[in-house]
Design a protein around this motif. Structure first.
Motif, PDB file in Angstrom:
ATOM      1  N   VAL A   1       0.938  -1.220  -0.074  1.00 37.84           N
ATOM      2  CA  VAL A   1      -0.056  -0.086  -0.111  1.00 37.84           C
ATOM      3  C   VAL A   1       1.071   1.072  -0.132  1.00 37.84           C
ATOM      4  CG1 VAL A   1      -1.972   1.312   1.256  1.00 37.84           C
ATOM      5  CG2 VAL A   1      -1.774  -1.125   1.202  1.00 37.84           C
ATOM      6  N   ASP A   2       0.691   2.166  -0.749  1.00 35.62           N
ATOM      7  CA  ASP A   2       1.527   3.333  -1.056  1.00 35.62           C
ATOM      8  C   ASP A   2       0.647   4.424  -0.402  1.00 35.62           C
ATOM      9  OD1 ASP A   2       2.945   5.503  -1.742  1.00 35.62           O
ATOM     10  OD2 ASP A   2       2.903   5.073  -4.100  1.00 35.62           O
ATOM     11  N   LEU A   3       0.998   4.896   0.838  1.00 31.72           N
ATOM     12  CA  LEU A   3       0.307   5.889   1.269  1.00 31.72           C
ATOM     13  C   LEU A   3       0.646   7.190   1.001  1.00 31.72           C
ATOM     14  CD1 LEU A   3       0.966   4.818   5.291  1.00 31.72           C
ATOM     15  CD2 LEU A   3      -1.245   4.794   3.764  1.00 31.72           C
ATOM     16  N   SER A   4       1.503   7.515   0.020  1.00 33.14           N
ATOM     17  CA  SER A   4       1.787   8.561  -0.609  1.00 33.14           C
ATOM     18  C   SER A   4       0.519   9.259  -1.551  1.00 33.14           C
ATOM     19  CB  SER A   4       3.198   8.610  -1.286  1.00 33.14           C
ATOM     20  OG  SER A   4       3.074   7.761  -2.388  1.00 33.14           O
ATOM     21  N   LEU A   5      -0.285   8.147  -1.955  1.00 36.78           N
ATOM     22  CA  LEU A   5      -1.238   8.519  -2.814  1.00 36.78           C
ATOM     23  C   LEU A   5      -2.104   9.262  -1.965  1.00 36.78           C
ATOM     24  CD1 LEU A   5      -1.577   5.027  -4.636  1.00 36.78           C
ATOM     25  CD2 LEU A   5      -1.047   7.245  -5.538  1.00 36.78           C
ATOM     26  N   ARG A   6      -2.087   9.307  -0.788  1.00 34.06           N
ATOM     27  CA  ARG A   6      -3.047  10.156  -0.127  1.00 34.06           C
ATOM     28  C   ARG A   6      -2.768  11.644  -0.518  1.00 34.06           C
ATOM     29  NH1 ARG A   6      -2.465   7.785   6.019  1.00 34.06           N
ATOM     30  NH2 ARG A   6      -4.534   6.563   6.132  1.00 34.06           N
ATOM     31  N   THR A   7      -1.411  11.999  -0.917  1.00 38.78           N
ATOM     32  CA  THR A   7      -1.367  13.636  -1.117  1.00 38.78           C
ATOM     33  C   THR A   7      -0.751  13.772  -2.523  1.00 38.78           C
ATOM     34  OG1 THR A   7       0.865  12.939  -0.260  1.00 38.78           O
ATOM     35  CG2 THR A   7      -0.587  13.746   1.298  1.00 38.78           C
ATOM     36  N   ARG A   8      -0.424  12.828  -3.369  1.00 36.87           N
ATOM     37  CA  ARG A   8       0.282  12.964  -4.522  1.00 36.87           C
ATOM     38  C   ARG A   8      -0.744  12.300  -5.713  1.00 36.87           C
ATOM     39  NH1 ARG A   8       1.946   8.513  -7.415  1.00 36.87           N
ATOM     40  NH2 ARG A   8       2.432   6.862  -6.326  1.00 36.87           N
TER      41      ARG A   8
ATOM     42  N   PRO B   1       6.925  -4.500  22.600  1.00 39.93           N
ATOM     43  CA  PRO B   1       8.312  -4.162  22.951  1.00 39.93           C
ATOM     44  C   PRO B   1       8.682  -2.819  22.800  1.00 39.93           C
ATOM     45  CG  PRO B   1       8.358  -5.218  20.463  1.00 39.93           C
ATOM     46  CD  PRO B   1       6.989  -5.366  21.378  1.00 39.93           C
ATOM     47  N   ASP B   2       7.923  -2.002  22.008  1.00 39.14           N
ATOM     48  CA  ASP B   2       8.162  -0.578  22.310  1.00 39.14           C
ATOM     49  C   ASP B   2       6.999   0.436  22.849  1.00 39.14           C
ATOM     50  OD1 ASP B   2       5.919  -1.054  20.661  1.00 39.14           O
ATOM     51  OD2 ASP B   2       6.291   0.709  19.172  1.00 39.14           O
ATOM     52  N   GLY B   3       6.321  -0.442  23.951  1.00 41.86           N
ATOM     53  CA  GLY B   3       5.209   0.050  24.735  1.00 41.86           C
ATOM     54  C   GLY B   3       3.984   0.369  23.925  1.00 41.86           C
ATOM     55  N   HIS B   4       3.850  -0.320  22.819  1.00 47.62           N
ATOM     56  CA  HIS B   4       2.532  -0.037  22.004  1.00 47.62           C
ATOM     57  C   HIS B   4       1.459  -0.914  22.596  1.00 47.62           C
ATOM     58  CE1 HIS B   4       3.688  -3.504  19.289  1.00 47.62           C
ATOM     59  NE2 HIS B   4       2.403  -4.069  19.748  1.00 47.62           N
ATOM     60  N   ILE B   5       0.352  -0.398  22.345  1.00 40.66           N
ATOM     61  CA  ILE B   5      -1.180  -0.953  22.905  1.00 40.66           C
ATOM     62  C   ILE B   5      -2.021  -0.909  21.701  1.00 40.66           C
ATOM     63  CG2 ILE B   5      -1.034  -0.923  25.388  1.00 40.66           C
ATOM     64  CD1 ILE B   5      -2.650   1.484  25.415  1.00 40.66           C
ATOM     65  N   GLY B   6      -2.867  -2.088  21.110  1.00 38.95           N
ATOM     66  CA  GLY B   6      -3.192  -1.811  19.953  1.00 38.95           C
ATOM     67  C   GLY B   6      -2.084  -1.818  18.855  1.00 38.95           C
ATOM     68  N   PHE B   7      -2.145  -1.095  17.869  1.00 40.25           N
ATOM     69  CA  PHE B   7      -1.026  -0.945  16.912  1.00 40.25           C
ATOM     70  C   PHE B   7      -0.380   0.485  17.100  1.00 40.25           C
ATOM     71  CE2 PHE B   7      -2.011  -4.884  14.335  1.00 40.25           C
ATOM     72  CZ  PHE B   7      -0.851  -5.500  14.604  1.00 40.25           C
ATOM     73  N   ASN B   8      -0.746   1.269  18.221  1.00 36.61           N
ATOM     74  CA  ASN B   8      -0.311   2.430  18.530  1.00 36.61           C
ATOM     75  C   ASN B   8       1.205   2.327  18.882  1.00 36.61           C
ATOM     76  OD1 ASN B   8      -2.944   4.245  18.218  1.00 36.61           O
ATOM     77  ND2 ASN B   8      -3.601   2.494  19.604  1.00 36.61           N
TER      78      ASN B   8
ATOM     79  N   CYS C   1      -2.396   3.169   9.357  1.00 36.63           N
ATOM     80  CA  CYS C   1      -0.887   3.762   9.450  1.00 36.63           C
ATOM     81  C   CYS C   1       0.188   2.823   9.283  1.00 36.63           C
ATOM     82  CB  CYS C   1      -0.698   4.438  10.968  1.00 36.63           C
ATOM     83  SG  CYS C   1      -1.210   3.067  12.591  1.00 36.63           S
ATOM     84  N   GLU C   2       1.397   2.899   9.355  1.00 36.18           N
ATOM     85  CA  GLU C   2       2.513   2.223   9.339  1.00 36.18           C
ATOM     86  C   GLU C   2       3.030   1.880  10.630  1.00 36.18           C
ATOM     87  OE1 GLU C   2       5.094   3.787   5.716  1.00 36.18           O
ATOM     88  OE2 GLU C   2       4.924   4.952   7.368  1.00 36.18           O
ATOM     89  N   THR C   3       3.631   0.708  10.612  1.00 39.94           N
ATOM     90  CA  THR C   3       4.382   0.369  11.850  1.00 39.94           C
ATOM     91  C   THR C   3       5.867   0.447  12.022  1.00 39.94           C
ATOM     92  OG1 THR C   3       4.275  -1.940  11.326  1.00 39.94           O
ATOM     93  CG2 THR C   3       2.314  -1.470  12.189  1.00 39.94           C
TER      94      THR C   3
ATOM     95  N   ARG D   1       3.039  -4.947   5.308  1.00 44.58           N
ATOM     96  CA  ARG D   1       1.650  -4.583   5.904  1.00 44.58           C
ATOM     97  C   ARG D   1       1.629  -3.321   6.604  1.00 44.58           C
ATOM     98  NH1 ARG D   1       1.238  -7.697   2.537  1.00 44.58           N
ATOM     99  NH2 ARG D   1      -0.098  -9.717   2.284  1.00 44.58           N
ATOM    100  N   LEU D   2       0.571  -2.408   6.275  1.00 37.64           N
ATOM    101  CA  LEU D   2      -0.222  -1.363   7.146  1.00 37.64           C
ATOM    102  C   LEU D   2      -0.986  -2.189   8.159  1.00 37.64           C
ATOM    103  CD1 LEU D   2      -0.642   1.553   4.575  1.00 37.64           C
ATOM    104  CD2 LEU D   2       1.285   0.680   5.646  1.00 37.64           C
ATOM    105  N   VAL D   3      -1.474  -1.216   9.191  1.00 38.56           N
ATOM    106  CA  VAL D   3      -2.555  -1.500  10.154  1.00 38.56           C
ATOM    107  C   VAL D   3      -3.527  -0.566  10.155  1.00 38.56           C
ATOM    108  CG1 VAL D   3      -0.996  -2.887  11.513  1.00 38.56           C
ATOM    109  CG2 VAL D   3      -1.104  -0.462  11.916  1.00 38.56           C
ATOM    110  N   ILE D   4      -4.653  -1.108  10.489  1.00 42.64           N
ATOM    111  CA  ILE D   4      -6.005  -0.422  11.088  1.00 42.64           C
ATOM    112  C   ILE D   4      -6.064  -0.615  12.651  1.00 42.64           C
ATOM    113  CG2 ILE D   4      -8.419   0.120  10.901  1.00 42.64           C
ATOM    114  CD1 ILE D   4      -8.395  -0.992   8.300  1.00 42.64           C
ATOM    115  N   THR D   5      -5.994   0.359  13.373  1.00 40.92           N
ATOM    116  CA  THR D   5      -6.032   0.399  14.666  1.00 40.92           C
ATOM    117  C   THR D   5      -6.717   1.497  15.357  1.00 40.92           C
ATOM    118  OG1 THR D   5      -4.768   0.320  16.766  1.00 40.92           O
ATOM    119  CG2 THR D   5      -3.980   1.994  14.929  1.00 40.92           C
TER     120      THR D   5
END
Length: 784
Positions: free
Chosen positions: A175-182, A225-232, A245-247, A268-272
């Protein structure tokens, strides 16, 4: 804000009961910023979390719940299902009454609104490794939530036209998130841009619907391991909402086992749901669960640090009804809590005193010889240590230094006349745990060695790896000379040929013929394994079977649970890798036993070991070997993969039975740890020097032997690369500790050249049987 779904923390009978029983406060000021409950072990964590959830459900019958996916909630799910199923049985009623729940009010979970926390994107909802599939199986189906009241994230239903497929819009899952803006450049990119907008709109509506429910009523999550809850992930805004968003790397590594390799999870991206989503209602009850020493550092940061987007779980500090539920290992670094425990005389022993003295030296960056009152007083529990010392500080520091030197001397004294049974959950665990030490005496004829691998490790083999091996097997089948002798070669009794394959492979490595003879050896082993599994020794039938397997590996989505025959095939190639490793050191197949314990089935939740199926095979090997030393991946709390923990339980159960039937109490246990967790220097009975050459040899042997792990498809979140590199990193880290504690001059001037050459150290813990049993629970108590 007023909310009819009110649940104040002082009303939780479950937490109050458990804290009073354990003599705990709900938090220890000033460092702990959030309520915390510490329990004995991982299964108990699931039990108390289930009770707290059901207590909340009794009081909030119509609100909303968001529950986690993955392996962490295993015992929460099992206990919740068990309590609901057996609610009216006397045993369960006693549990309910003991913890303050009303047995007369069985919660009706169908009245609650279930909220899915997150999912990967893009991923098909029907895939077994999608979280949409998980929540449907374990929560909607397993708990009885009403699907009509559930808010779910099904990527197949978001923004696609009738008859359109995710794979058409997102080839290769990219998924190319740059397509949101370009501006899009192709017709496909224009379609992708529209779908991205649809996904973003879905996230907005999802957030809106959660708020219409009054927010998340009950949230349960693990901590990454980075303190995330959900995919935050680390860096997430505390006001963030539901989003695509990306991870980060740590999260991708943790998700690699779910998705079939980091090659997949990194794409993969994630929906969280967001951190702001979880905490939008101030009356939300939010629990975070964590088990094992590997989580200790991030648990400490989440509980003790000020709220920061660098520690996403710290957002829960703002909720009155938030609480961390953690095991003793995960709570190990909580400063005030540890100090409170040390105030109790029965928690004080030589190891505790030694660890505090060592911590004081390491924190100050000075040797134990230079450590005094000033350095000790900087510790939170330093004044307590000084009060409890029954000898001068200099003697306590000398005692800690003497312990480390004695541990080093024990490691320098090569074992002689010992009978070793080396056990491992996975095929690279012995190598990563203590091979540089073992290599010093493994070829001494005064010792005998037997290697027992307790699972087949098929989960660590990717489909892409298998495609290559199928191609090598096909090339061999096209060789007329090999094909002419194939039937004899593939006969059922082929032990001689198995040995020959290993030797052929090692000869090829020696001749640097990795693309010729080495591939032929691997291809031959694969053909023999396929013939054994499918009962097809005929070359023509084998050709068709290899073609079918290749098609399977090319078309099956990564991370799917394989059929039993494929699991066995993948596992047999992992077993081949272990045979290659010991072949490097001159050991034949008669020294290697592949137990393939039956609890290891590739399910989301690994089954508990059983006596007949999983313990007796270990017992039989112990009877056969009659060891004086048994090595064990020592993981009492499941800090690493849960397979380690469950294998340790099976080995402990087998040793109990063996002692009962023979009366032998002289077996010593060598507890080792590999890349997932560490021993504190105060716990190490063997401090083993490792030279640069030994580190290089470990890395070379790993790459030569464990081809399935060479690309690090299932890496540690601590290191982006093969495990052999991480093992070296850990050895160097432990070298720095020993160099600091004993002083650089001690190492440089040591009379033994092995110490002078050391640039790394291994730590091993030696235990008598009684001590080992004390650290492991009996299988029958594992879910009580």
């Amino acid at each position: 804000m007023s909310n009819p779904h009110l649940d104040r923390p002082d009303l939780s009978a479950v937490e109050r009961t458990l804290m009073e029983r354990g003599g705990q406060a709900d938090r220890y000021a000033p460092r702990e910023k959030i309520r915390t409950l510490v329990v004995e072990h991982f299964p108990m964590l699931g039990k108390v979390t289930a009770l707290r959830f059901l207590e909340w459900a009794q009081r909030n019958p119509d609100w909303s719940v968001a529950l986690p996916t993955g392996k962490t909630p295993e015992h929460f799910i099992k206990w919740t299902q068990r309590i609901l199923r057996d609610w009216d049985r006397a045993e369960v009623r006693r549990i309910l009454e003991t913890h303050g729940l009303d047995p007369a009010r069985k919660p009706d979970l169908s009245r609650l609104h279930f909220i899915q926390i997150d999912d990967f994107y893009p991923i098909h909802g029907w895939q077994q490794n999608s979280f949409f599939h998980y929540v449907n199986r374990f929560y909607l189906g397993g708990f009885g939530f009403d699907p009509k009241k559930a808010l779910l994230i099904d990527p197949d239903k978001i923004g696609l036209d009738p008859g359109e497929d995710l794979d058409q819009v997102w080839p290769e899952g990219q998924v190319d998130l740059s397509l949101r803006t370009r501006a899009p450049r192709t017709a496909l990119q224009r379609r992708q841009q529209r779908l991205l907008a649809e996904v973003d709109e879905f996230c907005y509506r999802y957030e809106e619907r959660i708020r219409e429910l009054g927010g998340v009523g009950f949230f349960l999550g693990g901590i990454g391991p980075d303190g995330h809850i959900g995919f935050n992930v680390r860096g997430s805004d505390h006001l963030s909402t539901t989003r695509l968003c990306e991870t980060n790397y740590e999260t991708q590594a943790a998700a690699a086992s779910d998705l079939g390799g980091i090659e997949i999870s990194s794409a993969r991206l994630v929906i969280t749901i967001g951190l702001g989503t979880i905490t939008w209602c101030p009356e939300t009850t939010a629990l975070v669960i964590a088990a094992g020493e590997a989580k200790a550092a991030i648990v400490q940061r989440a509980i003790e640090s000020e709220p920061s987007n660098q520690v996403p779980a710290s957002v829960l500090h703002k909720l009155d009804n938030a609480c961390f539920y953690v095991t003793k290992g995960a709570a190990r670094l909580l400063t005030e809590r540890r100090h409170h425990q040390l105030e109790t005389p029965e928690t004080w022993d030589d190891t505790t005193q030694r660890s505090l003295v060592i911590d004081a030296a390491l924190n100050a960056g000075c040797s134990l010889a230079q450590t005094g009152h000033e350095q000790i007083e900087r510790l939170r529990s330093g004044s307590l240590l000084l009060e409890r010392l029954e000898r001068p500080v200099v003697e306590a520091c000398d005692g800690a230094a003497s312990f480390l030197k004695e541990s080093l001397n024990r490691a320098l004294a090569t074992p002689c006349g010992e009978t070793f049974l080396h056990t491992a959950p996975h095929h690279d665990d012995i190598m990563l745990g203590y091979l540089p030490y073992l290599a010093q005496f493994v070829q001494d004829p005064a010792n005998s060695h037997r290697f027992q691998y307790l699972t087949s490790g098929f989960n660590a083999v990717t489909n892409g790896f298998m495609v290559d091996r199928c191609n090598w097997a096909s090339a061999l089948l096209r060789n007329p000379e090999w094909r002419a002798g194939a039937q004899a070669y593939l006969a059922p009794d082929r032990r001689e040929h198995r040995e020959a394959e290993v030797q052929m492979f090692l000869d090829a490595l020696g001749a640097e013929d990795a693309t010729g003879a080495a591939r032929s050896a691997v291809g031959a082993r694969l053909l023999a394994c396929v013939a054994e599994i499918y009962g097809e020794p005929d070359p023509e039938a084998l050709e068709h079977r290899i073609d079918a397997l290749r098609h399977y590996f090319l078309t099956t989505y990564p991370g799917k649970k394989d059929e039993p025959e494929v699991q066995k095939l993948k596992g047999m190639l992992r077993e081949w890798e272990a045979e290659v490793l010991w072949g490097h050191l001159g050991f034949g197949l008669d020294t290697i036993h592949h137990a393939r314990l039956g609890f290891y089935k590739g399910d989301i939740f690994t089954e508990e070991p059983e006596i007949n199926r999983d313990v007796l095979p270990v017992l039989e090997e112990i009877r056969r070997v009659q060891p004086s030393v048994v090595t064990v991946a020592f993981d009492p709390e499941g800090s690493g993969p849960d397979t380690h923990y469950k294998v340790m339980q099976a080995v402990a159960a087998a040793l109990r039975l063996y002692r009962d039937e023979t009366g032998r109490n002289d077996i010593r246990i060598w507890g080792y740890r590999n890349v997932w967790y560490r021993f504190h220097p105060a716990e190490a009975d063997l401090v083993v020097p490792v030279s640069l050459g030994q580190m290089a040899e470990l890395h070379r042997l790993f790459l030569d032997s464990f081809a399935s792990q060479r690309e690090a498809s299932f890496p540690s979140y601590e290191h982006q690369g093969p495990f052999s590199e991480l093992a070296r990193q850990i050895q160097v880290e432990q070298y720095r500790q020993i160099r600091t504690l004993l002083g650089e001059s001690f190492l440089r001037r040591h009379p033994d050249p092995r110490v002078r050459a050391a640039r790394g150290f291994l730590f091993v813990r030696v235990m008598e049987l009684d001590e080992f049993f004390e650290k492991t629970r009996e299988l029958k108590k594992s879910i009580e």
